[in-house]
Design a protein around this motif. Structure first.
Motif, PDB file in Angstrom:
ATOM      1  N   THR A  35     -22.775   9.807  42.852  1.00 48.73           N
ATOM      2  CA  THR A  35     -23.843   9.319  43.736  1.00 48.73           C
ATOM      3  C   THR A  35     -25.184   9.962  43.420  1.00 48.73           C
ATOM      4  O   THR A  35     -26.216   9.471  43.852  1.00 48.73           O
ATOM      5  CB  THR A  35     -23.485   9.559  45.212  1.00 48.73           C
ATOM      6  OG1 THR A  35     -23.280  10.957  45.424  1.00 48.73           O
ATOM      7  CG2 THR A  35     -22.238   8.788  45.606  1.00 48.73           C
ATOM      8  N   ALA A  36     -25.173  11.034  42.638  1.00 47.53           N
ATOM      9  CA  ALA A  36     -26.421  11.709  42.290  1.00 47.53           C
ATOM     10  C   ALA A  36     -27.117  11.053  41.094  1.00 47.53           C
ATOM     11  O   ALA A  36     -28.331  10.864  41.100  1.00 47.53           O
ATOM     12  CB  ALA A  36     -26.171  13.184  41.998  1.00 47.53           C
ATOM     13  N   CYS A  37     -26.352  10.682  40.063  1.00 49.82           N
ATOM     14  CA  CYS A  37     -26.984  10.160  38.843  1.00 49.82           C
ATOM     15  C   CYS A  37     -26.441   8.817  38.365  1.00 49.82           C
ATOM     16  O   CYS A  37     -26.996   8.220  37.457  1.00 49.82           O
ATOM     17  CB  CYS A  37     -26.869  11.186  37.716  1.00 49.82           C
ATOM     18  SG  CYS A  37     -25.208  11.334  37.020  1.00 49.82           S
ATOM     19  N   GLY A  38     -25.343   8.354  38.952  1.00 44.73           N
ATOM     20  CA  GLY A  38     -24.783   7.061  38.551  1.00 44.73           C
ATOM     21  C   GLY A  38     -23.755   7.118  37.439  1.00 44.73           C
ATOM     22  O   GLY A  38     -23.208   6.089  37.046  1.00 44.73           O
ATOM     23  N   HIS A  39     -23.471   8.316  36.905  1.00 44.93           N
ATOM     24  CA  HIS A  39     -22.454   8.443  35.856  1.00 44.93           C
ATOM     25  C   HIS A  39     -21.125   7.924  36.379  1.00 44.93           C
ATOM     26  O   HIS A  39     -20.762   8.139  37.535  1.00 44.93           O
ATOM     27  CB  HIS A  39     -22.311   9.905  35.428  1.00 44.93           C
ATOM     28  CG  HIS A  39     -21.173  10.135  34.483  1.00 44.93           C
ATOM     29  ND1 HIS A  39     -21.193   9.696  33.176  1.00 44.93           N
ATOM     30  CD2 HIS A  39     -19.980  10.739  34.667  1.00 44.93           C
ATOM     31  CE1 HIS A  39     -20.057  10.040  32.592  1.00 44.93           C
ATOM     32  NE2 HIS A  39     -19.301  10.671  33.471  1.00 44.93           N
ATOM     33  N   ILE A  40     -20.374   7.240  35.524  1.00 47.00           N
ATOM     34  CA  ILE A  40     -19.081   6.684  35.920  1.00 47.00           C
ATOM     35  C   ILE A  40     -17.957   7.430  35.221  1.00 47.00           C
ATOM     36  O   ILE A  40     -17.960   7.554  33.986  1.00 47.00           O
ATOM     37  CB  ILE A  40     -19.009   5.183  35.594  1.00 47.00           C
ATOM     38  CG1 ILE A  40     -20.040   4.437  36.445  1.00 47.00           C
ATOM     39  CG2 ILE A  40     -17.600   4.646  35.845  1.00 47.00           C
ATOM     40  CD1 ILE A  40     -20.154   2.968  36.139  1.00 47.00           C
ATOM     41  N   TYR A  41     -17.011   7.932  36.028  1.00 45.82           N
ATOM     42  CA  TYR A  41     -15.784   8.504  35.478  1.00 45.82           C
ATOM     43  C   TYR A  41     -14.746   7.394  35.484  1.00 45.82           C
ATOM     44  O   TYR A  41     -14.417   6.833  36.525  1.00 45.82           O
ATOM     45  CB  TYR A  41     -15.256   9.686  36.305  1.00 45.82           C
ATOM     46  CG  TYR A  41     -13.893  10.132  35.799  1.00 45.82           C
ATOM     47  CD1 TYR A  41     -13.793  10.884  34.640  1.00 45.82           C
ATOM     48  CD2 TYR A  41     -12.732   9.736  36.433  1.00 45.82           C
ATOM     49  CE1 TYR A  41     -12.559  11.243  34.121  1.00 45.82           C
ATOM     50  CE2 TYR A  41     -11.489  10.088  35.928  1.00 45.82           C
ATOM     51  CZ  TYR A  41     -11.407  10.842  34.780  1.00 45.82           C
ATOM     52  OH  TYR A  41     -10.183  11.182  34.264  1.00 45.82           O
ATOM     53  N   ASP A  42     -14.227   7.069  34.315  1.00 43.66           N
ATOM     54  CA  ASP A  42     -13.223   6.029  34.139  1.00 43.66           C
ATOM     55  C   ASP A  42     -11.902   6.717  33.825  1.00 43.66           C
ATOM     56  O   ASP A  42     -11.790   7.416  32.813  1.00 43.66           O
ATOM     57  CB  ASP A  42     -13.656   5.112  32.995  1.00 43.66           C
ATOM     58  CG  ASP A  42     -12.725   3.934  32.772  1.00 43.66           C
ATOM     59  OD1 ASP A  42     -11.564   3.973  33.221  1.00 43.66           O
ATOM     60  OD2 ASP A  42     -13.166   2.971  32.138  1.00 43.66           O
TER      61      ASP A  42
END
Length: 81
Positions: A35-42
């Protein structure tokens, strides 16, 4: 005694990363967004830079893991619907 299905599953596990539950191959991997930077953990891809192998479920990631982009804690990630 190993059945034919057992041998197929073992061979597939050697070639790919699978999660196996009661003899069934599960591929319902989820994604979580920072929620801070938009990085996605898949879950299917993992986070090799942090030593998290492909196929690692969110609940199996250590609590002290943080976003590899911005350093936000794991608690800042939300499941993508």
């Amino acid at each position: 005694m190993m059945t034919f299905l057992d041998s197929v599953i073992i061979k597939r596990r050697m070639a790919f990363t699978y999660h196996i539950c009661v003899g069934e191959i599960m591929t319902d991997f989820k994604k979580y967004r920072c929620t801070a930077c938009g990085h996605i953990y898949d879950e299917a891809q993992g986070d090799s830079d942090s030593g998290i192998p492909a196929g690692t479920r969110w609940e199996d990631i250590p609590a002290d893991w943080s976003c590899p982009i911005c350093g936000a804690p794991k608690s800042e990630f939300k499941l993508i619907d």
